[in-house]
Design a protein around this motif. Structure first.
Motif, short mmCIF file in Angstrom:
data_model
loop_
_atom_site.label_atom_id
_atom_site.label_comp_id
_atom_site.label_asym_id
_atom_site.label_seq_id
_atom_site.Cartn_x
_atom_site.Cartn_y
_atom_site.Cartn_z
N PRO A 88 -1.90 -32.69 6.30
CA PRO A 88 -2.00 -33.65 7.80
C PRO A 88 -0.68 -34.81 6.73
O PRO A 88 -0.50 -35.76 7.01
CB PRO A 88 -3.35 -34.48 8.06
N LEU A 89 -1.55 -34.67 5.44
CA LEU A 89 -1.46 -36.20 4.50
C LEU A 89 -0.53 -36.17 3.34
O LEU A 89 0.11 -37.01 2.95
CB LEU A 89 -2.38 -37.22 3.57
N LEU A 95 -1.99 -41.98 -2.13
CA LEU A 95 -3.39 -43.10 -1.52
C LEU A 95 -4.05 -42.81 -0.74
O LEU A 95 -4.94 -42.88 -0.71
CB LEU A 95 -2.55 -44.35 -1.35
N ALA A 96 -2.87 -42.42 0.18
CA ALA A 96 -3.87 -41.38 1.39
C ALA A 96 -4.99 -40.58 1.20
O ALA A 96 -6.01 -40.38 1.58
CB ALA A 96 -3.15 -41.24 2.57
N ARG A 189 2.63 -23.42 1.60
CA ARG A 189 1.17 -23.96 1.81
C ARG A 189 0.17 -23.00 1.65
O ARG A 189 -0.67 -23.41 1.38
CB ARG A 189 1.24 -23.98 3.64
N ALA A 190 0.42 -21.49 1.69
CA ALA A 190 -0.40 -21.33 1.58
C ALA A 190 -1.02 -20.49 0.29
O ALA A 190 -1.54 -20.92 -0.29
CB ALA A 190 -0.03 -18.74 1.71
N VAL A 632 -13.31 -41.54 5.79
CA VAL A 632 -12.11 -40.46 6.96
C VAL A 632 -11.57 -40.99 7.28
O VAL A 632 -10.53 -40.25 8.36
CB VAL A 632 -13.16 -39.24 6.76
N ALA A 633 -12.04 -40.88 8.66
CA ALA A 633 -11.82 -41.94 10.10
C ALA A 633 -10.82 -43.09 9.45
O ALA A 633 -9.79 -42.78 10.73
CB ALA A 633 -13.05 -42.26 10.71
N THR A 634 -11.22 -43.32 9.24
CA THR A 634 -9.37 -44.17 8.77
C THR A 634 -8.23 -43.86 8.41
O THR A 634 -6.89 -44.56 8.96
CB THR A 634 -10.03 -45.69 8.02
N VAL A 635 -8.57 -42.88 7.68
CA VAL A 635 -7.58 -42.81 7.25
C VAL A 635 -6.58 -41.86 7.84
O VAL A 635 -5.44 -41.60 8.63
CB VAL A 635 -7.82 -41.38 6.14
#
Length: 704
Positions: A88-89, A95-96, A189-190, A632-635
């Motif tokens: 998802p990033l 940075l994320a 992606r794979a 993790v939650a912040t990102v």
């Protein structure tokens, strides 16, 4: 010959150690170069293999084979899970990714300790390998010679797979031209998932085979990660053989260097890393100097001239109209018609936060008040990171270096009898500013991930100095027992937590107010323009390098003030207070608050200190786990930080917005080193990018 004979064993040890690092770094390089993932949890993957292999080792060949299979499989599964976590990033930059994977490393490290214990595990190898052989008249462990042979075979096999097989062709295509790969019916992606799984398998296998060399224990994953990053930087992403040579060189420095030049060995690796990165950035055009959609047409100068008039305020130029501001920075319409109320609307978060901070001593116990003072010190460090990352576009993992300079300056000043607070603050800020001025030219030329790595190297070099310069820093024992600080001339030393907190609050308020004044001035707008429209800034004659250097110096001085406050509040100082984890925490605080929100950075620092020291106090031993969850939650949950929750301005004079993608595009195997691609300042806001700032006025018509 006598010299060779005296250092033969350390030299062979260096080869074995270097080949171990090669196996680990090959996976890190593969993940970054192909999948574009800056994986700061790669050391944790090594630790998974090492702990698993050590647990299953029983001194038999079957135990070694079972441990190798289980450790490799476990790390491979973790690598595949990492691919799903970072997917998802993909559009948010490195940075994320760095913050997410660092958080996962904290979580994984805590779980490994809970499962396997906090002590270093013994490793049992087969009896045949648990012996010595004669090597040119010296006794040498047979296992290490066997490992050297296995690592060389692995390097040859990996090169063959990447260059001679269809699988290797797909991997190279995924890095160079994923659209073409998709057109052939293969899923990029794979392929990326497979690459990260393979990188995890390499790290896990290295952990199992390297456990007798670097045993599983606390600190193993961090040590392996740092050394692997050095190998990747020195070897680049061009070929496995370049990584191989760099790994052997690093191994020799770590072993032979300690026996030949022990006083220099702690500095050589990260000094070499910084030098290579700086040289590479010198031979490439600065990010934004020749890029950017605004100046990428057939005649960028003509396009620039058509857009220069009336954007940034200058002594003779018109001011920016309300209708020209990005929509999310505007005040509500009813406030736009009442400028006085609009000013109060913008200042409301500041006033609320200040009121809460003033009331804290009456609401908290002594320990919590002490934590609040520490949060203010870390908050100033986070604000300095905000200036560099959010405004100057220089993401940093080394701002603890000037922070350490300010901290140790204050401790030594107090020990020498200079106990007046304002004197300590000014001198510490001056020392940190001088330090930032010295290292600044090495930082401001680079962009993106290269800046992260250069600043990381500077921070680690500073940490090495802290550990070696015992007469000034106390070494690993730190400093304690120096006189307490006086708030003003002629006063008594501050010992009560409430006194120390009030002093820290006053200093922090003054420092933050000055920072906000500068950032909201024409100089701050020029700095914002440098981040978002560097090509146009350079084309219009602005000395961009000078702006960035001044910003780096001012941010260093602010970090020095934070270090001084930390020493005053804590009344002790240790290397852990200025280490890599603190740098990561400061960067996380910036992301929590929003990369251009000064007040958000302070709130983020408070949340980190509360999680690390207050919440973790009710669950002893699980502080890293809680911090990892916070990372993790912040990102995931706050892609635009706390400032983004307001749906508009940051409330402190800075633009709100998500963590800017200041870390460049994913690297490729053909790149000369870590990626230093520019930002994409004109990307749509829906992709998580901050709005492009207005175009700058010519150099002669703007206030510096």
């Amino acid at each position: 010959m006598e010299l060779l004979d005296a250092h033969l064993v350390p030299a062979v040890d260096g080869v074995a150690f270097g080949l171990l690092l090669f196996v680990v770094a090959a996976g890190l390089s593969l993940a970054f170069g192909t999948a574009g993932v800056l994986n700061l949890s790669h050391g944790m993957l090594y630790a998974i293999g090492a702990y698993t292999g050590a647990e299953l080792s029983d001194g038999t060949w079957g135990g070694l084979a079972l441990g190798l299979a289980a450790g490799t499989a476990a790390a491979c599964v973790a690598g595949a899970g990492l691919s799903a976590a970072t997917a998802p990033l993909a559009r948010r930059g490195h940075l994320a990714q760095a913050l997410l994977t660092f958080g996962l490393a904290l979580i994984g490290g805590d779980l490994l300790i809970q499962f396997f214990g906090a002590d270093e595990l013994p490793v049992h190898v087969p009896e045949v390998l648990d012996s010595s052989v004669t090597l040119l008249g010296h006794r040498y462990p047979a296992y290490r010679l066997c490992f050297i042979v296995m690592a060389v075979l692995l390097a040859a096999f990996g090169t063959w797979v990447l260059t001679r097989t269809r699988m290797g062709a797909a991997v190279r295509a995924a890095a160079d031209d994923p659209q073409m790969l998709a057109a052939t019916g293969h899923s990029p992606r794979a392929v990326h998932t497979g690459v990260l799984a393979a990188a995890g398998a390499l790290a896990g296998a290295a952990g199992v085979l390297g456990a007798p060399i670097i045993g599983p224990g606390p600190g193993t994953s961090e040590n392996v990660l740092m050394l692997s990053l050095v190998v990747v930087v020195l070897g680049g992403l061009r070929s496995l053989w370049a990584t191989f040579a760099a790994a052997v060189a690093v191994g020799e420095v770590q072993t032979l260097g300690v026996s030949v030049a022990p006083e220099l060995a702690p500095y050589l690796l990260f000094a070499a890393m910084a030098a290579v990165l700086v040289l590479r950035s010198r031979f490439t055009e600065p990010a934004g100097a020749g890029h950017g959609s605004e100046a990428s047409g057939p005649d960028p100068v003509a396009r620039l001239r058509s857009r220069l008039a009336g954007r940034l305020p200058g002594p003779k130029g018109p001011s920016v109209g309300l209708d020209r501001l990005p929509r999310r920075t505007r005040a509500p319409a009813w406030l736009a018609r009442r400028p006085g109320r609009a000013a109060w609307w913008q200042a409301a978060p500041l006033l609320v936060l200040l009121g809460v901070l003033i009331a804290l001593p009456a609401l908290l116990d002594a320990y919590s008040i002490s934590l609040a003072g520490s949060a203010l010190a870390l908050g100033l460090l986070a604000v300095s990171v905000t200036v560099l990352t959010g405004y100057a576009g220089l993401p940093t993992l080394g701002q603890t270096a000037p922070f350490a300079v300010g901290a140790y300056a204050t401790a030594n000043l107090a020990d020498a009898g200079w106990t007046v607070g304002p004197v300590q603050i000014v001198l510490s800020a001056l020392a940190a500013a001088v330090f930032a001025a010295v290292v600044g030219p090495a930082v401001i030329r680079a962009r993106g991930t290269t800046v992260l790595m250069i600043t990381l190297a500077i921070g680690e070099l500073t940490g090495a100095v802290v550990n070696q310069l015992k007469s000034v820093t106390g070494g690993a024992d730190g400093l304690v027992g120096f006189p307490a600080t006086q708030a003003l001339w002629g006063g008594e030393g501050m010992l009560e937590e409430s006194e120390l907190y009030n002093y820290a609050l006053v200093v922090a308020v003054v420092a933050v107010a000055l920072t906000l004044l500068v950032l909201r001035s024409p100089a701050g707008k020029l700095l914002t323009g440098t981040r978002g429209a560097e090509a146009r800034m350079r084309a219009s004659g602005h000395p961009v390098g000078r702006y960035l250097l001044v910003a780096h110096i001012c941010a260093g001085a602010l970090a020095g003030v934070g270090g001084s406050l930390m020493v005053t509040v804590q009344q002790y100082l240790s290397p852990a207070d200025v280490g890599f984890e603190i740098a990561a925490f400061a960067l996380l605080a910036v992301v929590i608050g929003g990369t251009t929100s000064v007040i958000g950075a302070l709130l983020g620092a408070g949340l980190i200190v509360a999680t690390r020291d207050w919440v973790a106090g009710s669950w002893p031993g699980h502080g890293p786990l809680l911090l990892g969850v916070l990372f993790v939650a912040t990102v995931y949950v706050l892609p635009r930080g706390l400032a983004g929750l307001r749906g508009g301005g940051s409330g402190d004079g800075g633009q709100s917005g998500p963590p800017a993608d200041t870390t460049g595009a994913p690297g490729t195997p053909g790149a000369p080193g870590l990626s230093d691609a520019p930002d994409a300042p004109d990307a749509p806001e829906a992709e998580g990018q901050p709005p492009t700032p207005p175009a700058p006025t010519p150099a002669g018509k703007a206030s510096p």
